[in-house]
Scaffold this motif. Structure first.
Motif, PDB file in Angstrom:
ATOM      1  N   GLY A  50      10.322  12.809  11.974  1.00  0.00           N
ATOM      2  CA  GLY A  50      10.354  12.114  10.694  1.00  0.00           C
ATOM      3  C   GLY A  50       9.284  12.574   9.718  1.00  0.00           C
ATOM      4  O   GLY A  50       9.158  12.014   8.615  1.00  0.00           O
ATOM      5  N   PHE A  51       8.529  13.589  10.091  1.00  0.00           N
ATOM      6  CA  PHE A  51       7.424  14.044   9.246  1.00  0.00           C
ATOM      7  C   PHE A  51       7.902  14.577   7.885  1.00  0.00           C
ATOM      8  O   PHE A  51       7.253  14.309   6.859  1.00  0.00           O
ATOM      9  CB  PHE A  51       6.621  15.110   9.990  1.00  0.00           C
ATOM     10  CG  PHE A  51       5.282  15.422   9.375  1.00  0.00           C
ATOM     11  CD1 PHE A  51       4.378  14.417   9.082  1.00  0.00           C
ATOM     12  CD2 PHE A  51       4.921  16.733   9.101  1.00  0.00           C
ATOM     13  CE1 PHE A  51       3.145  14.706   8.528  1.00  0.00           C
ATOM     14  CE2 PHE A  51       3.690  17.036   8.550  1.00  0.00           C
ATOM     15  CZ  PHE A  51       2.797  16.016   8.257  1.00  0.00           C
ATOM     16  N   PRO A  52       9.006  15.351   7.809  1.00  0.00           N
ATOM     17  CA  PRO A  52       9.462  15.801   6.488  1.00  0.00           C
ATOM     18  C   PRO A  52       9.723  14.661   5.512  1.00  0.00           C
ATOM     19  O   PRO A  52       9.358  14.745   4.331  1.00  0.00           O
ATOM     20  CB  PRO A  52      10.748  16.570   6.812  1.00  0.00           C
ATOM     21  CG  PRO A  52      10.535  17.068   8.196  1.00  0.00           C
ATOM     22  CD  PRO A  52       9.804  15.941   8.900  1.00  0.00           C
ATOM     23  N   GLU A  53      10.359  13.584   5.996  1.00  0.00           N
ATOM     24  CA  GLU A  53      10.623  12.445   5.113  1.00  0.00           C
ATOM     25  C   GLU A  53       9.316  11.784   4.677  1.00  0.00           C
ATOM     26  O   GLU A  53       9.187  11.330   3.533  1.00  0.00           O
ATOM     27  CB  GLU A  53      11.516  11.425   5.824  1.00  0.00           C
ATOM     28  CG  GLU A  53      12.971  11.854   5.971  1.00  0.00           C
ATOM     29  CD  GLU A  53      13.155  13.019   6.928  1.00  0.00           C
ATOM     30  OE1 GLU A  53      12.347  13.139   7.894  1.00  0.00           O
ATOM     31  OE2 GLU A  53      14.083  13.826   6.718  1.00  0.00           O
ATOM     32  N   PHE A  54       8.342  11.735   5.575  1.00  0.00           N
ATOM     33  CA  PHE A  54       7.045  11.177   5.227  1.00  0.00           C
ATOM     34  C   PHE A  54       6.377  12.024   4.150  1.00  0.00           C
ATOM     35  O   PHE A  54       5.834  11.490   3.173  1.00  0.00           O
ATOM     36  CB  PHE A  54       6.157  11.105   6.470  1.00  0.00           C
ATOM     37  CG  PHE A  54       4.777  10.566   6.205  1.00  0.00           C
ATOM     38  CD1 PHE A  54       4.565   9.200   6.049  1.00  0.00           C
ATOM     39  CD2 PHE A  54       3.689  11.421   6.112  1.00  0.00           C
ATOM     40  CE1 PHE A  54       3.295   8.699   5.796  1.00  0.00           C
ATOM     41  CE2 PHE A  54       2.417  10.933   5.865  1.00  0.00           C
ATOM     42  CZ  PHE A  54       2.219   9.569   5.712  1.00  0.00           C
ATOM     43  N   VAL A  55       6.426  13.332   4.317  1.00  0.00           N
ATOM     44  CA  VAL A  55       5.848  14.238   3.312  1.00  0.00           C
ATOM     45  C   VAL A  55       6.520  14.029   1.961  1.00  0.00           C
ATOM     46  O   VAL A  55       5.855  13.993   0.921  1.00  0.00           O
ATOM     47  CB  VAL A  55       5.989  15.702   3.780  1.00  0.00           C
ATOM     48  CG1 VAL A  55       5.667  16.679   2.653  1.00  0.00           C
ATOM     49  CG2 VAL A  55       5.091  15.969   4.982  1.00  0.00           C
TER      50      VAL A  55
END
Length: 244
Positions: free
Chosen positions: A89-94
């Motif tokens: 889920g890191f891309p969405e967080f970024v």
């Protein structure tokens, strides 16, 4: 005995007080040991994210990346002991961070990093023979449906994410501003991202949804290079089955 929820909640947030009643095996206060353990956990998770997102480290620098990673791991701690999956889920967080809004392509570049790991750990498969398509007559070929390797992943973006990824990690020409579709393929052990030509992403989406070959290639439009797409797919064992 310290509440287990409080113990875990404090691990990723240094501003959280040491849980009440925490003791070691000799029943002595263990606040300092907890602090050391908490720091080690944070550093380990940050390192795991840095290893999983090398393109982002290269784009924004390690110090900035560590700040973003620290915020992410506090919000989204691991839910599985399999660290190879951590950071999905890191891309969405970024993409949600106002301080990175001036770099709108970052999230999609990060999706390449995620897809590379997913492709690496996907199930093995066997590609068709490179001559299999040539053996079909035209009518049969146009009516044929394709099956693809589980390791094949398509990422579509309004930004030149494939060129940015390659430029950041491997050097080469500086990217120009145009949309790119990136296809992750794993011919053997290590996946590789390929920047597709115009229309190829639309054709692949159609083929992957079960559309026969003939109607699918019509989705490519002007400028679509069918030979180039088939060469990428066949040379990387991405097509696993043909069904008439």
């Amino acid at each position: 005995m310290t509440n287990q929820t409080a113990f875990h909640a404090g691990l990723l947030n240094p501003s959280t007080p040491v849980p009440d009643g925490l003791t070691d095996a000799q029943a002595r206060p263990a606040g300092r040991r907890y602090g050391v353990y908490r720091n080690n956990v944070t550093v380990s998770l940050r390192e795991a994210l840095a290893e999983g997102f090398p393109s982002l480290v290269g784009l924004i620098g390690r110090e900035n990346f560590d700040h973003v990673a620290r915020a992410y791991l506090r919000q989204s701690p691991p839910t599985s002991p399999l660290m190879m999956h951590y950071g999905a889920g890191f891309p969405e967080f970024v993409a949600s961070l106002d301080q990175l809004a001036h770099l709108p392509y970052l999230a999609d570049v990060a999706r390449i990093d995620v897809a590379m790991r997913q492709s690496y750990h996907a199930a093995d498969s066997t590609g068709i023979a490179p001559t299999a398509l040539q053996a079909l007559d035209e009518d049969t070929l146009l009516a044929t449906r394709f099956s693809f390797a589980p390791s094949m992943i398509l990422i579509r973006s309004p930004w030149p994410i494939g060129s940015i990824w390659h430029y950041t990690l491997r050097g080469g020409h500086k990217p120009t501003g145009h949309a790119e579709d990136v296809l992750i393929l794993r011919a053997e052990y290590d996946p590789e991202p390929f920047v597709l030509g115009p229309g190829a992403g639309d054709v692949l989406l159609a083929l992957r949804s079960g559309t026969p070959f003939g109607p699918a290639i019509e989705q490519g439009g002007d400028g679509f290079d069918l030979a180039a797409l088939l060469n990428i797919l066949l040379s990387n064992h991405a097509i696993t089955d043909l069904k008439s």
